[in-house]
Design an enzyme around this catalytic site. Structure first.
Site, short mmCIF file in Angstrom:
data_model
loop_
_atom_site.label_atom_id
_atom_site.label_comp_id
_atom_site.label_asym_id
_atom_site.label_seq_id
_atom_site.Cartn_x
_atom_site.Cartn_y
_atom_site.Cartn_z
CE LYS A 25 -3.87 -2.47 2.06
NZ LYS A 25 -4.69 -2.82 3.23
CD GLN A 83 -3.65 -4.57 6.27
OE1 GLN A 83 -3.80 -3.50 5.69
NE2 GLN A 83 -3.97 -5.72 5.70
CG ASP A 104 -9.71 -0.47 4.53
OD1 ASP A 104 -9.31 -0.84 3.41
OD2 ASP A 104 -9.07 -0.66 5.59
N1 GUN Z 1 -6.91 -7.18 5.79
C1 GUN Z 1 -7.16 -7.91 4.67
N2 GUN Z 1 -7.68 -7.11 3.72
C2 GUN Z 1 -7.76 -5.88 4.24
C3 GUN Z 1 -8.21 -4.62 3.73
O1 GUN Z 1 -8.68 -4.49 2.60
N3 GUN Z 1 -8.12 -3.57 4.59
C4 GUN Z 1 -7.65 -3.69 5.85
N4 GUN Z 1 -7.62 -2.59 6.61
N5 GUN Z 1 -7.22 -4.83 6.36
C5 GUN Z 1 -7.27 -5.92 5.55
#
Ligand code: GUN
Length: 292
Positions: free
Chosen positions: A52, A96, A119
Site C-alpha cells: 500500500k 490493517q 477501506d
Molecule cells: N486485511 C485484509 N484485507 C484488508 C483490507 O482491505 N483492509 C484492511 N484494513 N485490512 C485488511
C-alpha cells in the site's frame, strides 16, 4: 476464453490516478495522503501494508505508516484514530486487519470518521452502499466491478452467484452486484449452511468465489460461457519457492478456465486491483467527492 489481467488493469488505473494527482497539484492542492496503522508483525499484513505504501508512491500520494506492537492497548489505538480523524493533513486512513484478540475490531472501525474511511468498512459507508448513496466502497468488491467494466462484460440482468458472506468481500459485493447502475444482476450468496452449492453455481453467468478454500470450484460447478472471478488468496506451503509458499485461489483454474468466457488468475487477477481501489478511494477522499 479470455484471462482478465488484473495486474495490467491496476497499472493502467494507477497511471490515471498519478495523472489526476499532477492535475490536483497544478491546481494548487497538496498531495493526497493515506495513513496506515499496522499492529504487530503478521507476515501477510506486513506485505499488504508495504504494498500500500509503495502504491501511494506510484500514484504520487504522501503516506504515513504508524506501527504498534501487538501489546498495544485498545485505548492507545483509539487515541491514534482520534488524532488521524482530526488531522487535516491526512485524507484517509486504514487500520490493517486482523487485529490482536484483545482489541475489539468493531469499536476500532466505528471510531474512524466515515469521511476518512477509505477501506469502506465503517457501518455508515456499508449502509450508504446498501441504499445506493455515494460513499466509500470496500476495495475488493470495487476492484471486481471495475474489472468487469473495463473488460466490457455486460452484467445487467445476469445471474450472479457469490461464494462467501464475509464483511470485507461477500456482503458488500452482493450489494454492489445487485445495485442499480452498478452490477444490476440477480444475486445469490452461498455460505457454509447453503445446500447444493454446486447446483447453485451452475446457474451463474457470473461466479465469484471468495471463501478462502483452495480449489473449491471445480469444472462440474461452472456453466459453459460463465465469467469466473477468483478472490481466493490462500497461502499454501511450497518448498520450491523462496518465500516457502504460493498463493492459491478458490478455483481449480486448469479445469475451469477452458469452460469460461472470462476468468481471473491467482495471482494477477483480483489481488492487484484491491490496492489500486484503495488509492482511488484516497483520491476521492482528497477531492471530498462523497462528503463535503
Ligand atoms: N486485511 C485484509 N484485507 C484488508 C483490507 O482491505 N483492509 C484492511 N484494513 N485490512 C485488511
Amino acid at each position: 476464453m479470455q484471462i482478465i489481467d488484473g495486474k495490467a488493469t491496476a497499472a493502467a488505473i494507477k497511471q490515471e490516478i498519478a495523472d489526476s494527482v499532477k492535475q490536483l497539484i497544478a491546481e494548487g492542492h497538496r498531495r493526497p495522503c493515506l495513513a496506515a496503522i499496522l499492529v504487530g508483525h503478521d507476515g501477510g499484513s506486513e506485505t499488504y501494508v508495504h504494498n500500500k505504501v509503495m502504491a501511494c508512491e506510484a500514484c504520487g500520494f504522501d503516506s504515513r505508516l504508524i506501527r504498534f506492537e501487538d501489546t498495544v492497548s485498545q485505548a492507545e489505538l483509539l487515541a491514534c484514530i482520534d488524532s488521524l480523524n482530526a488531522d487535516d493533513g491526512v485524507d484517509g486512513f486504514i487500520v490493517q486487519l486482523p487485529l490482536p484478540a484483545h482489541i475489539d475490531k468493531t469499536r476500532v472501525i466505528e471510531a474512524i470518521r466515515p469521511e476518512k474511511d477509505v477501506d469502506g468498512f465503517h457501518p455508515v459507508n456499508v449502509g450508504r452502499l446498501a441504499i445506493g448513496l455515494p460513499g466509500f466502497i470496500s476495495a475488493t468488491p470495487l476492484g471486481i466491478l471495475t474489472l468487469l467494466r473495463r473488460y466490457g462484460i455486460d452484467t445487467k440482468g445476469k445471474e450472479c452467484v457469490i461464494l462467501g458472506r464475509s464483511n470485507i468481500v461477500g456482503k458488500p459485493l452482493s450489494q454492489l452486484m445487485m445495485q442499480k447502475g452498478y452490477g444490476d444482476t440477480t444475486v445469490t450468496v452461498c455460505h457454509s449452511h447453503s445446500s447444493d452449492i454446486a447446483a447453485t453455481c451452475r446457474r451463474a453467468d457470473i461466479l465469484i468465489a471468495a471463501i478462502g478454500r483452495p480449489g473449491f470450484v471445480t469444472a462440474d460447478m461452472v456453466k459453459p460461457g460463465a465469467v469466473v472471478i477468483d478472490v481466493g488468496t490462500t497461502r499454501v506451503p511450497d518448498a520450491g519457492r523462496k518465500s516457502g509458499f504460493r498463493l492459491s485461489g478458490d478455483v481449480c483454474f486448469d479445469e475451469v478456465a477452458p469452460l469460461c468466457s472470462y476468468i481471473t488468475p491467482v495471482p494477477g487477477g483480483v489481488g492487484p486491483m484491491t490496492i489500486c481501489m484503495l488509492m482511488l478511494n484516497t483520491l476521492a477522499a482528497a477531492r471530498h467527492e462523497y462528503y463535503d
